[in-house]
Design a protein around this motif. Structure first.
Motif: not given
Ligand code: AMP
Ligand code: GLY
Length: 418
Positions: A279, A154, A104
């Motif tokens: 992401e 996360v 990330k």
């Molecule tokens: P990721 O593994 O980075 O996709 O994060 C998992 C989930 O967390 C995402 O599908 C979003 O629902 C939430 N998420 C991650 N980053 C953010 C952010 N900066 N703002 C709001 N929601 C987020």
């Protein structure tokens, strides 16, 4: 063309189902595959996907002309690098390019350096520093660990205490660094693009449901259902996301000497100020792939082969106007502890519903019986003229399945149909 498909989930069954329809396919193998994939490809068991050299030798011995890699772990670990060194075309990015999913921090820095819209972020290598930062910014705020965490790295923290305990959790688990992100507000959508160096071809959109229970409640899962296309990702927003996010990423990766090849899955937040990157994933989504494949009118095999051999720019992709929706039938207890080995019946009756294909995920055969063998077990997938029709068909089919060990959500697609 002799093809080897790697993986054993519902995503891979959908890929196998589509690849098997190709008039160009020769010998078709799957490693390790699953009972659904075994209907269309020859299963090769006993080779772990981490045994890169064994896979390369096996491909040479079987004159494989294209390897299609389903899951992310072998990509991040460099399997495609080994295959390419041996002159075997492979669909999927090299390890250096798969960092877009594997790290990330790598992706956030790449966005910052190239002006790609994403949540503002800061990184810290100690818990007290990160906690002080969280106190100064306030909540809601997002705390992330680096590396492949299977969706578990996360925490969207609604208050400062929750954020600080997430920060401490990252370091307690042995993390070296923590990423703190601005909380983005909006609806999420997934955009898929085929990428080959600087060539970017849109490859469909989808929305999924990550929570286990109806109303998007309960624990996070790998995905309990999905539909395609994503109505919120209008043609204008999709074009904007490709222009501002995906194309600059492909250019930046090429400039770094790590050109991307394969499918690039962009998780987007559609904010009031336009699409922003949440992401990247370096592979098809699961269960998103299950709703893309039934909508693809083109032959998949030459498309994947073109991406694998640097000829994507010459490729045309045709989609049907139909919608698709998939309902994940999971083992009771998933994503927590769950029983395996329970018997599944009624698949024939389910597959008889017009427009329906049941893709198999965590399943195994015992004689002529089909048994559950994992968390996410079946993907009841339907197409329709409208999303509503696809949904009605999928739920009609799901109701015909006889499996007392499973459960599924009753409200897949609610956001798009509300
Ligand atoms: P990721 O593994 O980075 O996709 O994060 C998992 C989930 O967390 C995402 O599908 C979003 O629902 C939430 N998420 C991650 N980053 C953010 C952010 N900066 N703002 C709001 N929601 C987020
Ligand atoms: N369904 C989410 C993923 O494949 O990452």
């Amino acid at each position: 063309m002799n093809v080897l498909l790697l993986g054993s989930g519902g995503r891979e069954h959908a890929l196998a189902w589509k690849l098997a329809k190709s008039p160009l396919i020769g010998q078709f193998y799957a490693m390790p595959g699953n009972p659904g994939i075994a209907d269309v490809a020859e299963a090769v068991e006993g080779v772990p996907l981490s045994a890169h050299q064994t896979i390369v030798s096996w491909c040479q011995a079987h004159a494989i002309e294209l390897v299609v890699v389903g899951p992310e772990a072998p990509l991040v670990a460099g399997l495609v690098d080994r295959l390419k060194e041996a002159g075997i075309p492979a669909f999927g990015p090299t390890a250096a390019a798969a960092r877009l999913e594997g790290s990330k921090l790598f992706t956030k820095e790449l966005c910052r350096e190239n002006g790609i819209p994403t949540a503002a972020f800061a990184r810290f290598s100690s818990a007290p520093e990160a906690a002080a930062y969280v106190r100064s910014t306030g909540a809601p705020i997002v705390v992330k660990a680096d590396g492949l965490m299977a969706g578990k790295g996360v925490v969207v923290a609604l208050n400062i205490e929750e954020a600080i305990s997430a920060v401490e959790g990252v370091f307690a688990a042995g993390g070296q660094e923590v990423l703190i992100e601005e909380f983005m507000e909006g609806e999420e959508a997934s955009l898929f693009c085929l990428v080959d160096g600087e060539t970017v071809i849109p490859f469909g959109s989808a929305q999924d449901h990550k929570r286990a229970f109806d109303g998007d409640l309960g624990p996070n899962t790998g995905g309990m259902g999905a539909y395609s296309p994503a109505p919120v990702l209008t043609a204008d927003l999709e074009a904007q996301a490709i222009r501002e996010i995906v194309v600059p990423t492909a250019r930046a990766m090429a400039a770094l000497g790590a050109p991307y090849s394969g499918i690039l899955y962009a998780g987007l937040m559609l904010t009031a100020t336009g699409p922003k990157l949440v992401e990247y994933n370096c592979r098809f989504g699961d269960p998103e792939c299950q709703v893309l494949m039934p909508r693809l009118d083109s032959d998949l095999l030459p498309i994947l082969a073109a991406a694998a051999t640097g000829r994507l720019a010459e490729t045309e992709v045709k989609w049907s106007d139909r919608s698709a929706l998939t309902v994940v039938y999971a083992s009771r207890g998933y994503p927590g502890a769950h029983q395996t080995g329970t018997e599944i019946g009624g698949l024939e009756a389910a597959n008889e519903v017009e427009g329906v294909t049941v893709f198999l995920a965590g399943t195994k055969k015992s004689g002529s019986k089909l048994l559950a063998n994992g968390g996410r077990v079946l993907n009841v997938t339907a197409t329709g003229e409208t999303l509503q029709e696809a949904r009605d068909r999928a739920y009609d089919a799901a109701a015909r399945i006889k499996w007392s060990g499973g459960f599924y959500r009753q409200d897949i697609g609610w956001r798009a149909l509300k």
